[in-house]
Scaffold this motif. Structure first.
Motif, mmCIF file in Angstrom:
data_model
loop_
_atom_site.group_PDB
_atom_site.id
_atom_site.type_symbol
_atom_site.label_atom_id
_atom_site.label_comp_id
_atom_site.label_asym_id
_atom_site.label_seq_id
_atom_site.Cartn_x
_atom_site.Cartn_y
_atom_site.Cartn_z
ATOM 1 N N GLU A 138 0.826 -1.199 0.000
ATOM 2 C CA GLU A 138 0.000 0.000 0.000
ATOM 3 C C GLU A 138 0.865 1.254 0.000
ATOM 4 N N VAL A 139 1.877 1.261 0.867
ATOM 5 C CA VAL A 139 2.748 2.428 0.967
ATOM 6 C C VAL A 139 3.573 2.615 -0.296
ATOM 7 N N SER A 140 3.952 1.494 -0.936
ATOM 8 C CA SER A 140 4.842 1.586 -2.093
ATOM 9 C C SER A 140 4.195 2.286 -3.280
ATOM 10 N N GLN A 141 2.876 2.419 -3.260
ATOM 11 C CA GLN A 141 2.213 3.084 -4.372
ATOM 12 C C GLN A 141 2.645 4.537 -4.503
ATOM 13 N N ARG A 142 2.853 5.204 -3.371
ATOM 14 C CA ARG A 142 3.246 6.609 -3.452
ATOM 15 C C ARG A 142 4.210 7.024 -2.349
ATOM 16 N N GLY A 143 4.566 6.094 -1.429
ATOM 17 C CA GLY A 143 5.460 6.440 -0.343
ATOM 18 C C GLY A 143 4.677 6.756 0.910
ATOM 19 N N ILE A 144 5.334 7.388 1.886
ATOM 20 C CA ILE A 144 4.655 7.768 3.114
ATOM 21 C C ILE A 144 4.588 9.289 3.201
ATOM 22 N N PRO A 145 3.627 9.836 3.921
ATOM 23 C CA PRO A 145 3.563 11.292 4.051
ATOM 24 C C PRO A 145 4.851 11.845 4.659
ATOM 25 N N VAL A 146 5.298 12.952 4.124
ATOM 26 C CA VAL A 146 6.513 13.586 4.650
ATOM 27 C C VAL A 146 6.351 13.891 6.135
ATOM 28 N N ALA A 147 5.131 14.158 6.570
ATOM 29 C CA ALA A 147 4.880 14.476 7.970
ATOM 30 C C ALA A 147 5.218 13.312 8.901
ATOM 31 N N ASP A 148 5.261 12.071 8.353
ATOM 32 C CA ASP A 148 5.573 10.905 9.171
ATOM 33 C C ASP A 148 7.063 10.635 9.270
ATOM 34 N N LEU A 149 7.856 11.409 8.533
ATOM 35 C CA LEU A 149 9.306 11.261 8.625
ATOM 36 C C LEU A 149 9.819 11.870 9.929
ATOM 37 N N ALA A 150 10.944 11.358 10.394
ATOM 38 C CA ALA A 150 11.604 11.966 11.541
ATOM 39 C C ALA A 150 12.039 13.377 11.154
ATOM 40 N N PRO A 151 12.042 14.321 12.084
ATOM 41 C CA PRO A 151 12.372 15.719 11.753
ATOM 42 C C PRO A 151 13.722 15.878 11.063
ATOM 43 N N ASP A 152 14.709 15.079 11.445
ATOM 44 C CA ASP A 152 16.049 15.218 10.884
ATOM 45 C C ASP A 152 16.412 14.063 9.963
ATOM 46 N N ALA A 153 15.419 13.461 9.305
ATOM 47 C CA ALA A 153 15.700 12.356 8.392
ATOM 48 C C ALA A 153 16.677 12.815 7.308
ATOM 49 N N PRO A 154 17.815 12.126 7.144
ATOM 50 C CA PRO A 154 18.826 12.587 6.190
ATOM 51 C C PRO A 154 18.419 12.316 4.747
ATOM 52 N N ASP A 155 18.837 13.195 3.844
ATOM 53 C CA ASP A 155 18.567 12.983 2.422
ATOM 54 C C ASP A 155 19.431 11.856 1.868
ATOM 55 N N VAL A 156 20.649 11.728 2.406
ATOM 56 C CA VAL A 156 21.561 10.665 1.976
ATOM 57 C C VAL A 156 22.185 10.050 3.219
ATOM 58 N N TYR A 157 22.221 8.722 3.274
ATOM 59 C CA TYR A 157 22.841 8.059 4.420
ATOM 60 C C TYR A 157 23.563 6.807 3.950
ATOM 61 N N VAL A 158 24.797 6.635 4.384
ATOM 62 C CA VAL A 158 25.583 5.442 4.070
ATOM 63 C C VAL A 158 25.568 4.522 5.283
ATOM 64 N N VAL A 159 25.060 3.320 5.089
ATOM 65 C CA VAL A 159 24.982 2.353 6.171
ATOM 66 C C VAL A 159 26.389 1.964 6.606
ATOM 67 N N LYS A 160 26.616 1.916 7.900
ATOM 68 C CA LYS A 160 27.944 1.597 8.421
ATOM 69 C C LYS A 160 27.864 0.513 9.483
ATOM 70 N N ARG A 161 28.998 -0.061 9.753
ATOM 71 C CA ARG A 161 29.059 -1.062 10.822
ATOM 72 C C ARG A 161 28.638 -0.423 12.144
ATOM 73 N N GLY A 162 27.914 -1.194 12.937
ATOM 74 C CA GLY A 162 27.419 -0.669 14.200
ATOM 75 C C GLY A 162 25.994 -0.171 14.111
ATOM 76 N N ASP A 163 25.508 0.046 12.866
ATOM 77 C CA ASP A 163 24.113 0.432 12.696
ATOM 78 C C ASP A 163 23.205 -0.752 13.028
ATOM 79 N N THR A 164 21.968 -0.461 13.359
ATOM 80 C CA THR A 164 20.957 -1.489 13.582
ATOM 81 C C THR A 164 19.700 -1.089 12.832
ATOM 82 N N LEU A 165 18.846 -2.066 12.561
ATOM 83 C CA LEU A 165 17.580 -1.751 11.896
ATOM 84 C C LEU A 165 16.759 -0.797 12.743
ATOM 85 N N TRP A 166 16.749 -1.038 14.064
ATOM 86 C CA TRP A 166 15.986 -0.164 14.951
ATOM 87 C C TRP A 166 16.504 1.266 14.850
#
Length: 408
Positions: A44-72
């Motif tokens: 359902e979400v993949s049809q158009r994405g999620i509302p920008v209002a549901d994003l975290a306030p500081d959601a980065p435009d670009v992020y490189v996954v690194k060691r030590g990161d977690t899904l949470w």
């Protein structure tokens, strides 16, 4: 490795943590089922994405996954509510068909358009669509299972993957028991040798297929439902590990009168990894086989409500004494028969204290309202009881506090 560099690395999917500090292998991850509800949400979400209002306030435009990161952590980086992982997956469902793997080196791009947002593995406007990510030589030299990221920091839950054991009281009473030590010590620790006697119907042997590795427990404490008083199971206190060296047997010898006598000889075990001192009377249960457990952060069914029945490791099990804090484990009064699964994230709710209103001359007792108090994630389930790790907290969690679906 060539296969690694050419593989399509799927992002922001469910990560896996394995019991015994092992991470799930890719083939196993691919076979782990995704619930129909999760897939429907993502589609359902993949049809158009999620509302920008549901994003975290500081959601980065670009992020490189690194060691030590977690899904949470990554889910919380992009969404106001980290437990809404299926919606994060759905932000780019077409490019992320396998939701179970995420690796260091992947670059994530946040694409916002028309008030909605999607997460991509290729830069917005890029002609590439494969989502292939080139990683550094040091990362390529590792296996996929060693580079896959865990859902949570492994050290927070690894000890509890083997320690809590909920059994019927009769199970522990029938289990083999420590009866003596090599040097007649009252207390035993790692490295000591002990002697164990099994149930007459099921003696300890070293026959092929019989268990050799055991865990040592003591004092099965009743886990009671705080609302009904019903006993939901018995929590055995984990003490350490034991390895079977010799099985129980009978030895024949001369009785000194020209006859033959038969003597019972108990099993021999070596104690390893003792968490606490072990003594005569403590019980042994076979160590479970190593298994891979998936922890996919998600909400349980709406309307789910549980209660905290104990704080793990507290001698005040089943009472209101003591409070659990960040990264502690609590037992709750719902299990597999209630539809609870590993990975379910639940919202903690305080009971609301009863206080005396000192501003009123009559000093009436007033009950304060219940308040949201943080989040906990279920990581181990039994029939009628589950264990949950406290992920976020405002005040201490006490026996009797409620847990509800975070979407309620």
């Amino acid at each position: 490795m060539t296969a690694f560099t050419s593989a399509r690395l799927t992002a922001l999917g469910a990560l896996t943590v394995a019991a015994g500090a092992l991470l799930v292998a890719p083939a196993q991850a691919q076979n782990h089922p995704i619930s129909g509800q999760q897939r429907a949400t993502a589609q359902e979400v993949s049809q158009r994405g999620i509302p920008v209002a549901d994003l975290a306030p500081d959601a980065p435009d670009v992020y490189v996954v690194k060691r030590g990161d977690t899904l949470w952590g990554i889910s919380g980086l992009y969404l106001k509510s980290a437990w809404r992982w299926p919606e994060l997956w759905g932000m780019n469902l077409q490019a992320l068909p396998n939701p179970h793997l995420i690796f260091p080196g992947q670059t994530l791009y946040l694409d916002k358009d028309g008030g909605y947002a999607r997460l991509r593995t290729t830069a917005p406007g890029s002609s590439g669509s494969s989502g292939t990510v080139r990683v550094s030589p040091s990362t390529r030299s590792d296996s996929l299972s060693s580079t896959a990221l865990p859902t949570l920091k492994p050290h927070l839950i690894e000890p509890f993957l083997v320690e809590p054991m909920v059994v019927d009281a009769s199970v522990l009473q029938r289990a083999p028991r420590v009866i003596a030590t090599q040097e007649e010590r009252v207390l035993m620790a790692s490295g000591d040798r002990a002697y164990v006697r099994g149930d007459a119907a099921t003696p300890l042997t070293r026959e092929p297929g019989e268990p050799r590795q055991f865990r040592v427990f003591r004092d099965a404490v009743a886990l009671k439902d705080p609302m009904t008083g019903e006993v939901l199971g018995y929590e055995a206190q984990y003490l350490g590990k034991a390895e079977l060296v010799r099985g129980e047997n009978f030895e024949k010898s001369s009785d000194g009168k020209g006859g033959i006598q038969t003597d019972y000889v108990p099993a021999t075990v070596d104690l390893t990894g003792a968490k606490e001192e072990i003594r005569a009377g403590d019980r042994l249960l076979p160590a479970p086989a190593r298994e891979f457990i998936s922890y996919v952060p998600r909400a349980p069914q709406s309307g789910t409500e549980a209660r905290v029945i104990s704080i793990y490791g507290s001698s005040a099990s089943g009472t209101s004494a003591g409070a659990a804090g960040q990264n502690q484990v609590v037992a709750i009064n719902l299990g597999t028969r209630n539809g609870i699964e590993a990975g379910h994230v639940m919202r903690l709710v305080t009971k609301g204290d009863v206080i005396k209103d000192k501003t009123d001359p009559k000093l009436p007792m007033i009950k304060l309202p219940s308040e949201s108090n943080g989040l906990a994630m279920v990581f181990r389930t039994f029939d009628r009881v589950s264990y949950a790790l406290i992920l976020e907290i405002r005040t201490g969690v006490r026996v009797g506090d409620r847990l509800v679906s975070p979407q309620d």
